[in-house]
Design an enzyme around this catalytic site. Structure first.
Site, mmCIF file in Angstrom:
data_model
loop_
_atom_site.group_PDB
_atom_site.id
_atom_site.type_symbol
_atom_site.label_atom_id
_atom_site.label_comp_id
_atom_site.label_asym_id
_atom_site.label_seq_id
_atom_site.Cartn_x
_atom_site.Cartn_y
_atom_site.Cartn_z
ATOM 1 N N ARG A 113 0.859 -1.165 -0.031
ATOM 2 C CA ARG A 113 0.018 0.014 0.090
ATOM 3 C C ARG A 113 0.812 1.329 0.128
ATOM 4 O O ARG A 113 0.664 2.029 -0.732
ATOM 5 C CB ARG A 113 -0.913 0.022 1.245
ATOM 6 N N TYR A 114 1.724 1.192 0.852
ATOM 7 C CA TYR A 114 2.603 2.582 0.944
ATOM 8 C C TYR A 114 3.891 2.322 0.137
ATOM 9 O O TYR A 114 4.352 1.289 -0.465
ATOM 10 C CB TYR A 114 2.918 2.745 2.534
ATOM 11 N N ARG A 117 7.119 0.077 1.428
ATOM 12 C CA ARG A 117 7.142 -1.079 2.190
ATOM 13 C C ARG A 117 5.805 -1.939 2.236
ATOM 14 O O ARG A 117 5.085 -1.641 1.637
ATOM 15 C CB ARG A 117 7.001 -0.552 4.140
ATOM 16 N N CYS A 126 -1.920 -17.858 15.455
ATOM 17 C CA CYS A 126 -1.792 -16.923 16.575
ATOM 18 C C CYS A 126 -1.644 -17.792 17.863
ATOM 19 O O CYS A 126 -2.646 -18.723 18.026
ATOM 20 C CB CYS A 126 -2.521 -15.963 16.659
ATOM 21 N N CYS A 130 -7.192 -12.801 19.981
ATOM 22 C CA CYS A 130 -7.638 -11.589 20.664
ATOM 23 C C CYS A 130 -8.831 -11.419 20.282
ATOM 24 O O CYS A 130 -9.194 -11.403 18.956
ATOM 25 C CB CYS A 130 -6.772 -10.494 20.160
ATOM 26 N N CYS A 133 -9.493 -8.729 17.388
ATOM 27 C CA CYS A 133 -8.571 -8.940 16.181
ATOM 28 C C CYS A 133 -9.480 -8.255 14.968
ATOM 29 O O CYS A 133 -10.510 -8.947 14.859
ATOM 30 C CB CYS A 133 -8.434 -10.374 15.978
ATOM 31 N N ARG A 135 -8.126 -8.631 12.056
ATOM 32 C CA ARG A 135 -7.922 -9.456 10.872
ATOM 33 C C ARG A 135 -8.530 -10.950 11.073
ATOM 34 O O ARG A 135 -7.893 -11.848 10.835
ATOM 35 C CB ARG A 135 -6.362 -9.606 11.140
ATOM 36 N N ASP A 294 -10.719 -0.638 14.905
ATOM 37 C CA ASP A 294 -11.339 -0.608 13.375
ATOM 38 C C ASP A 294 -12.857 -0.927 13.420
ATOM 39 O O ASP A 294 -13.106 -1.642 14.315
ATOM 40 C CB ASP A 294 -10.651 -1.940 12.637
ATOM 41 N N ASP A 331 -6.775 3.971 11.325
ATOM 42 C CA ASP A 331 -6.366 3.175 9.898
ATOM 43 C C ASP A 331 -7.686 3.334 9.032
ATOM 44 O O ASP A 331 -8.647 2.586 9.264
ATOM 45 C CB ASP A 331 -6.002 1.810 10.128
ATOM 46 N N LYS A 338 -2.725 4.731 7.555
ATOM 47 C CA LYS A 338 -2.867 5.139 8.852
ATOM 48 C C LYS A 338 -2.581 6.690 8.695
ATOM 49 O O LYS A 338 -1.775 7.237 8.510
ATOM 50 C CB LYS A 338 -1.303 4.637 9.717
#
Ligand code: SF4
Length: 433
Positions: A113-114, A117, A126, A130, A133, A135, A294, A331, A338
């Site tokens: 995206r950026y 990076r 994981c 969480c 989360c 994602r 989010d 975000d 961000k």
């Protein structure tokens, strides 16, 4: 925090087993009956957990479970680990891939995206899932790492894309793969000349600190510069074990940063956040970001107003060490990226002065430069000629640098009208020839 030997389920577990990260992963709490042996649950809570697990599985490392208050449903550690029926109450505006990771994705598992990076997901596993989360559309789906063939395609993309200088390995949690597999990935990426830094995004220092072993850091330090960001959300997560994990990384030359998520009922309080940020600096972990939660499906109950994030930064900036103050970030949905949000310290400005306010509310002026003090290039500097890739020519920075006159949004009514008008003029011109 309870000693594990005081929890009947684990009373016979040896220190060797408890501190072995693989034992911890094998013995994660994944069902209601086991959880009920660790914390006290009402029948209603048990039913809620069973329902919401259908959407995002439950997995809690025994270590993290031992941090939970067995009698308090509002315990901040417990709220991050134990599902509730709130997760299955969806809102119309919620999305599955809120920040368009799969849209800006030239390869499965890789987001570009950026400008310089990429985000590279090695696994959907994981150690703990969480409850906040974002994602959740992918994590825990297979509980497996990606195949080497899939990962190789991503590495090939990085090799062919010269502007990529920063590779963020994430997941799931990239430290869920074996040391050997991780080394294979890192070694291949490190061979790429234009990749300057490799970053790891992992929650293991918080939820599975035993994963940070001397063997792991010995391997990673061969491929410096390696950076690592982790995810502490509450001061109760800072224990002697998580402190040791962070210190082991930092002692191996791996800078450690922290990305918290602002969570209602967990850390939406300036005092809690101040304690967290101060304790993080104490363990040599730099508070880096606080994310606004989010708008991923099922997270409404965790969301706070964005004003709460601004209030927290107001309570930190100037009130504690500058490097203990993270940035508050939204975000933006649909790949906006961000965006830092915070209190405004500029009161006004003229071409002679800028008027600022400080954390105490004091108003101060600062003189602007005049005449030959306006910035010009040092006569011998050739950096932008020799390295054009360093120039920021996109976006607002590009406008400031004079590379673009303006940025005009596409798809507006005005744009359609202008295009139709130009088309008409062109036709009229042809007709008169
Ligand atoms: S460790 Fe990160 S990716 Fe994994 S469940 Fe937690 S927030 Fe999601």
């Amino acid at each position: 925090m309870r000693r594990w030997k005081d929890i009947p389920l684990w009373k016979d577990v040896s220190t060797k087993e408890w501190t072995d990260w693989k034992w911890q992963v094998r013995n994660r709490v994944m069902d209601v009956d086991t959880l009920a042996e660790v914390i006290n649950l009402t029948d209603e809570e048990e039913a809620e957990i069973r329902d919401s697990m259908k959407y995002l599985r439950m997995a809690i490392t025994p270590y993290y479970a031992s941090l939970m208050d067995p009698d308090d449903a509002h315990d901040p550690v417990r709220k991050q680990a134990v599902p509730t029926s709130n997760e299955i109450r969806f809102k119309d505006y919620e999305m599955t891939d809120t920040v368009w990771e799969t849209v800006d994705s030239p390869h499965e598992g890789l987001t570009h995206r950026y400008p310089d990076r990429v985000l590279f997901l090695l696994t959907d596993q994981c150690s703990m899932y969480c409850r906040h989360c974002c994602r959740r559309r992918i994590v825990g789906q297979t509980d497996h790492q990606r195949s080497w063939e899939e990962i190789k395609e991503g590495i090939d993309y990085i090799r062919e894309t010269r502007e990529v200088r920063d590779v963020l390995l994430s997941g799931g949690d990239p430290l869920m793969v074996s040391d050997e597999f991780l080394e294979k990935v890192v070694r291949e990426i490190r061979k790429i000349k234009h990749v300057q830094i490799i970053r790891l995004g992992t929650r293991t220092p918080v939820v599975l600190p035993y994963r940070i072993t001397p063997k792991l850091v010995k391997m990673l330090r061969k491929y410096h510069p390696i950076w690592l960001n982790t995810h502490f959300n509450h001061p109760n997560e800072i224990t002697s074990q998580s402190k040791r994990a962070v210190e082991t990384l930092v002692d191996a030359g791996i800078p450690v940063g922290n990305q918290s998520v602002l969570l209602k009922g967990v850390n939406d309080c300036p005092t809690i956040m101040k304690k967290l940020c101060q304790d993080l600096t104490w363990i040599r972990c730099r508070p880096y970001y606080i994310y606004q939660c989010d708008i991923a499906k099922g997270l409404e109950h965790f969301r706070t107003s964005t004003a709460k994030g601004v209030e927290i930064i107001e309570a930190l900036r100037g009130h504690t060490s500058g490097f203990a103050v993270p940035e508050f970030i939204i975000d933006a949905p649909m790949g906006g990226g961000k965006i830092p949000v915070g209190p405004n310290y500029v009161v006004s400005m003229s071409d002679k002065k800028i008027v600022l306010r400080n954390y105490e509310g004091g108003i101060f002026s600062f003189p602007e430069v005049e005449g030959d003090r306006i910035s010009v290039c040092p006569p011998k500097c050739k950096l932008c000629k020799d390295h054009p890739e360093l120039e920021s020519n996109e976006g607002v920075a590009g406008v400031l640098a004079g590379k673009k006159l303006c940025l005009i949004p596409e798809g507006t009514v005005r744009e359609a009208r202008r295009k139709a008008y130009q088309k008409e003029k062109k036709h009229a011109g042809r007709r008169s020839e």
